[in-house]
Design an enzyme around this catalytic site. Structure first.
Site, short mmCIF file in Angstrom:
data_model
loop_
_atom_site.label_atom_id
_atom_site.label_comp_id
_atom_site.label_asym_id
_atom_site.label_seq_id
_atom_site.Cartn_x
_atom_site.Cartn_y
_atom_site.Cartn_z
CB SER A 1 15.68 2.75 -3.50
OG SER A 1 16.51 3.66 -4.20
CG ASN B 1 9.28 -2.40 -4.71
OD1 ASN B 1 9.46 -3.56 -5.05
ND2 ASN B 1 9.44 -1.38 -5.54
CG MET C 1 8.17 -8.02 -12.68
SD MET C 1 9.25 -6.62 -12.26
CE MET C 1 9.10 -5.67 -13.78
CG ASP D 1 8.94 2.19 -8.64
OD1 ASP D 1 8.85 1.23 -7.86
OD2 ASP D 1 9.03 2.04 -9.88
CG HIS E 1 12.75 0.88 -8.10
ND1 HIS E 1 11.93 0.38 -9.09
CD2 HIS E 1 13.42 1.91 -8.65
CE1 HIS E 1 12.10 1.09 -10.19
NE2 HIS E 1 12.99 2.02 -9.95
CG LEU F 1 0.53 -4.35 -6.09
CD1 LEU F 1 1.47 -4.48 -4.91
CD2 LEU F 1 -0.38 -5.58 -6.21
#
Ligand code: NHR
Ligand code: GAR
Length: 223
Positions: A142, A113, A96, A151, A115, A99
């Site tokens: 995804s 990742n 969470m 994202d 998401h 970065l």
């Protein structure tokens, strides 16, 4: 795919919470996924995923972002601790913290990742409630390569679910989780088998460019 056995892919997993995706990956490795989780990191000291890691015999470290003056110093320490384990793949699984660009570029093409939305829709947080508020008929999840744009990295695989009239955010989250636990181990398998690459901004599976594959959990098909 080559006929020779692969060395298991060394993986580091970053979490902040329950770690059910971490558990799905641990279970998939138990069932033959050719990967090895070298370590799990959490920025949240109370994350239940730390317990899951330790119960599986995996080193689990807390790096609490509140102990650092700014994002960059947190990211530098996290990067150094990760690199100690020499992973070939970094897996964000309910992690969470945003970065920094340097961190993300250091792992370009080897950080994934998951998401909880059908990207590019609903980047950021609180996706289940936003889907309900918008009255969408479908929702989804995804898996994407991580790039500095939050994202916004190239999507690899998505799974779609219907939104029912009486759904609340918790019910959507539960059904999204079921899909996550199928598609994340699958994408990690592709990577471990050397089938998946990020080539500039293009995702390649078996050398062929793909623009976000769809997973069908009734048949197991992707395409
Ligand atoms: N970092 C970069 N550079 N790029 C991505 O695509 C990233 C990333 C870090 C995390 C996961 C992401 C998600 O799947 C992820 C993708 C946290 C936030 C956020 O706003 C947003 C997106 C994601 C993860 N975090 C707040 C922050 O200030 C803290 C929120 C909290 O602690 O609850 O970092 O959704
Ligand atoms: C998952 O649904 C994942 O998609 C989402 O958090 C959940 C983590 O569950 N990720 C994000 O929202 C990233 N910002 P888990 O801890 O049980 O794997």
């Amino acid at each position: 795919m080559s006929a020779i056995a692969h060395q298991p892919l060394p993986v580091v997993v970053l979490i902040s919470g329950s770690g059910s995706n971490l558990q799905a990956i641990i279970d998939a490795i138990g069932a033959g996924l050719p990967a090895e989780i070298r370590a799990v990191f959490s920025n949240e000291p109370q994350a239940y995923g730390l317990t899951r890691a330790r119960e599986a015999g995996i080193p689990a470290e807390i790096i609490d972002h509140r102990d650092y003056a700014d994002r960059e110093s947190f990211d530098r320490v996290l990067m150094a601790r990760i690199d100690h384990y020499q992973p070939a793949l970094i897996v964000l699984a309910g992690f969470m913290r945003i970065l920094s660009e340097d961190f993300v570029n250091h792992y370009r093409g080897r950080m994934l990742n998951i998401h909880p939305s059908l990207l590019p829709r609903y980047q950021g947080l609180n996706t289940h409630q936003r889907v309900l508020d918008a009255g969408d008929a479908t929702h989804g999840v995804s898996v994407h390569f991580v790039t500095p744009e939050l994202d916004g990295g190239p999507v690899i695989l998505q799974a779609e679910i219907p939104v029912h009239a009486d759904d609340d955010a918790g019910q959507l989250a539960d059904r999204i989780h079921q899909q996550e636990h199928l598609i994340y181990p699958l994408v990690i398998r592709w990577f471990a088998e050397g089938r998946l690459q990020l080539d500039d901004d293009t995702v390649r599976l078996d050398g062929k460019p793909v623009e976000s594959l769809r997973y069908n959990s009734d048949t197991g098909d992707t395409g």
